[in-house]
Write an enzyme that holds these catalytic residues in place. Sequence first.
Site, PDB file in Angstrom:
ATOM      1  N   ASP A 294     -37.212 -35.916   4.433  1.00  0.00           N
ATOM      2  CA  ASP A 294     -36.349 -36.749   3.489  1.00  0.00           C
ATOM      3  C   ASP A 294     -36.645 -38.130   3.530  1.00  0.00           C
ATOM      4  OD1 ASP A 294     -33.809 -36.075   2.475  1.00  0.00           O
ATOM      5  OD2 ASP A 294     -32.524 -36.325   3.876  1.00  0.00           O
TER       6      ASP A 294
HETATM    7  C1  NOJ Z   1     -31.577 -37.411   0.690  1.00  0.00           C
HETATM    8  C2  NOJ Z   1     -30.680 -36.197   1.137  1.00  0.00           C
HETATM    9  O1  NOJ Z   1     -30.419 -35.846   3.262  1.00  0.00           O
HETATM   10  C3  NOJ Z   1     -31.227 -34.616   1.147  1.00  0.00           C
HETATM   11  O2  NOJ Z   1     -30.102 -33.800   1.757  1.00  0.00           O
HETATM   12  C4  NOJ Z   1     -31.104 -34.191  -0.346  1.00  0.00           C
HETATM   13  O3  NOJ Z   1     -32.156 -33.643  -0.231  1.00  0.00           O
HETATM   14  C5  NOJ Z   1     -32.797 -35.211  -0.591  1.00  0.00           C
HETATM   15  N1  NOJ Z   1     -31.880 -37.226  -0.517  1.00  0.00           N
HETATM   16  C6  NOJ Z   1     -33.196 -35.149  -2.251  1.00  0.00           C
HETATM   17  O4  NOJ Z   1     -32.029 -35.392  -2.833  1.00  0.00           O
END
Ligand code: NOJ
Length: 761
Positions: A294
């Site tokens: 993530d």
């Molecule tokens: C953080 C989020 O937790 C995740 O779900 C997302 O896909 C990414 N950022 C990218 O935006």
Amino acid sequence: MNKFSSKLLLVFLLSSVFSCQKKEIVSQKEKNYESKIDSILKLMTLEEKVGQMNQYNGFWDATGPTPKEGQAAIKYEHLKKGLVGSMLNVKGVKEVRALQKIAVEETRLGIPLLFGFDVVHGYKTISPIPLAEAASWDLEAIKKSAEIAAAEAAATGLNWTFAPMVDISRDARWGRVMEGAGEDPYLGSQIAMARVQGFQGNDLSNEFTLAACAKHFAAYGFAEAGRDYNTVDISHNTLHNVILPPFKATVDAGVRTFMNSFNELDGIPATGNIHLQKEILKNEWKFDGFIVSDWGSMGEMIAHGYAEDLKDAALKAANAGSDMDMESSGYVAHLVTLVKENKVKESDIDEAVRRILRIKFELGLFENPYKYCDEEREAATIGKTEFHEGVLDMAKKSIVLLKNQKNLLPLAKEGQKIAVIGALADDKTSPLGSWRIGADDNTAVSVLEGLKNYPGNTVVYEKGADVALGEPKFTKETKINTTDKSGFPKAVQAAKNADVVVMVLGEHGLQSGEGRSRTDLGLPGVQQELLEAVFNVNPNIVLVLANGRPLTIEWADQNIPAILETWQLGTQSGHAIAQVLYGDYNPSGKLPMTFPRNVGQVPIYYNYKNTGRPVPNEPESVFWSHYIDSENTPLYPFGHGLSYTTFSYSNLSLDSKSFTKNGKITVSFDLKNTGNVDGKEVAQLYIRDIVASVTRPVRELKGFELVSLKAGETKRISFTIDEKTIAFYSANQKWEAEPGNFKLFIGGSSYTSLETDFKFN
Ligand code: NOJ
């Protein structure tokens, strides 16, 4: 081999392979890219391999803490050197093409980039937030909604979505419940599969589909106290029986990527977690796609206290099986050195790169890196009429009628004076919800606009009060403590003169979502006071709730005659709401998440364990599991939802009272539409395993069917129960069905009382 010849060799290698392929019509499953990947790996330097494992945010929208100044120049440099495997948050064909061109034409090997984006519930044409879609319990519609999202997004140059989010959560304080399918592993698994099928279709190389991404692996939805990014501390039992099933379902449905999570599990951050990523996902489940971290989660292992510095974090992530680094720059900075120091095996790097290249092959990017980059197609596809029709259909199906005393709904179409009150009634941005970064503000149909299609009544609008202080933004803090009540008098006056008051209250679309945890689940700002002020002069109120999570609306439940849960329904929101208010669409949604009476009950969920003291052993006893200031029961249970007609369940029967290994039994019952209008009902099957090697929930959803019934019509519905239905993660640490007695419940909500029992021998 010099630089020039190696690139030529690659081009030759790929084109010969592809020309053979074009002659054959092969299904996705039969395609075998492994020998081609072997050849490419042989051509790659270690730096280039590590580059494939590096993902950068585009230079515009950030969906996480923004990187430092000067990063853009470094990213361009890395792109040109082949040190980037994927980009996220790049918008539109023009931008995608420009970056793809650098990767394909300026790097030594010309390996195309993956372009990922949070296409969570639509790109520009927005469907309801995922929690709302889950309330439809309509798997076909949910699949179709994901198909629409994929078709529109893929026309803008994208080939990968960071969806579906399949995190189970029992805590409405957590703002990201809006992004999932609610609290139940069975419903969550069915919906997870539908979404993967919708995004990916049957053939990833089809240019109208996207690679999907199951996230966040794992247990992110169990953040302590519902505070986003917080510590997770759960049992092995909960992990396996509650959290992992939807993830496993996505693997079974062929999901091509996974995203790990920000949280720790058993003291180990998910990004560095060998048990989750290697042992469970890759080895046990045989997942052959890749795992992306993530946003910055690799670097965050330093703050967790699990890595000393970014190099240590890269080491731990790589050795745990995290294949791609989103925005930490840990791999690109340190992985080559770590291999040279013999701390990370080059064969492990090869394995990660193989997984990434595999998806690039499957998407057809080597064949045509610009296949998603057609500006004419982009212009012709965005906002297609059929997409709008699709999201409208999904929006209607997502609405849940929570309460409807004296049939206040549907509204009469003629001769009524209607006062519409609440800032959200006139809002064209909030209904888009959170996670709709491809859509423009002000593009949703508001409730007021939807009501204009019913000109037989007179509508007077008064805002009454704002929902938030200022306009909430995706990347900015949203203050919810509005205190301005100056609009109350006009709203009260409008209500006084009306036959019916429609109050549109709730959360702004950006008051839920990532980083939007709340400790109070009531109506934000002064909306509760507004509701009570209006109620004092005219109790004939239809409360239209707009929100991204269950709210505590006990006062409204006790006082307001009709309550319609409309979540955030996307681009066509106002039309969907108006059609339901006027009965042109009969609501059939059912809650995918329990509504608590008060925050103190949270976490609250229907599939709880009985405990050793479930009921008082004598009147007035305090020594049982309860509160002294609140009921244990929720305000609205999981599975609850009314209709403009009524349904009855009867004649419950089993074809046999018991079954054995490899056998099955069938449960059947009559479902009757006992009202005067046609309608749809979600018939639900729950089972309780009475005694087992580990304690089991008081009931668990094990089947459901969305049944259409004409007024007065009866249908006999059946569900089959076999070993798989009753299997669980047992004390033996494996999924198995244990012999014993079971209870079975049938009905239109998790609080149904129609029951029978059976035995598994
Ligand atoms: C953080 C989020 O937790 C995740 O779900 C997302 O896909 C990414 N950022 C990218 O935006």
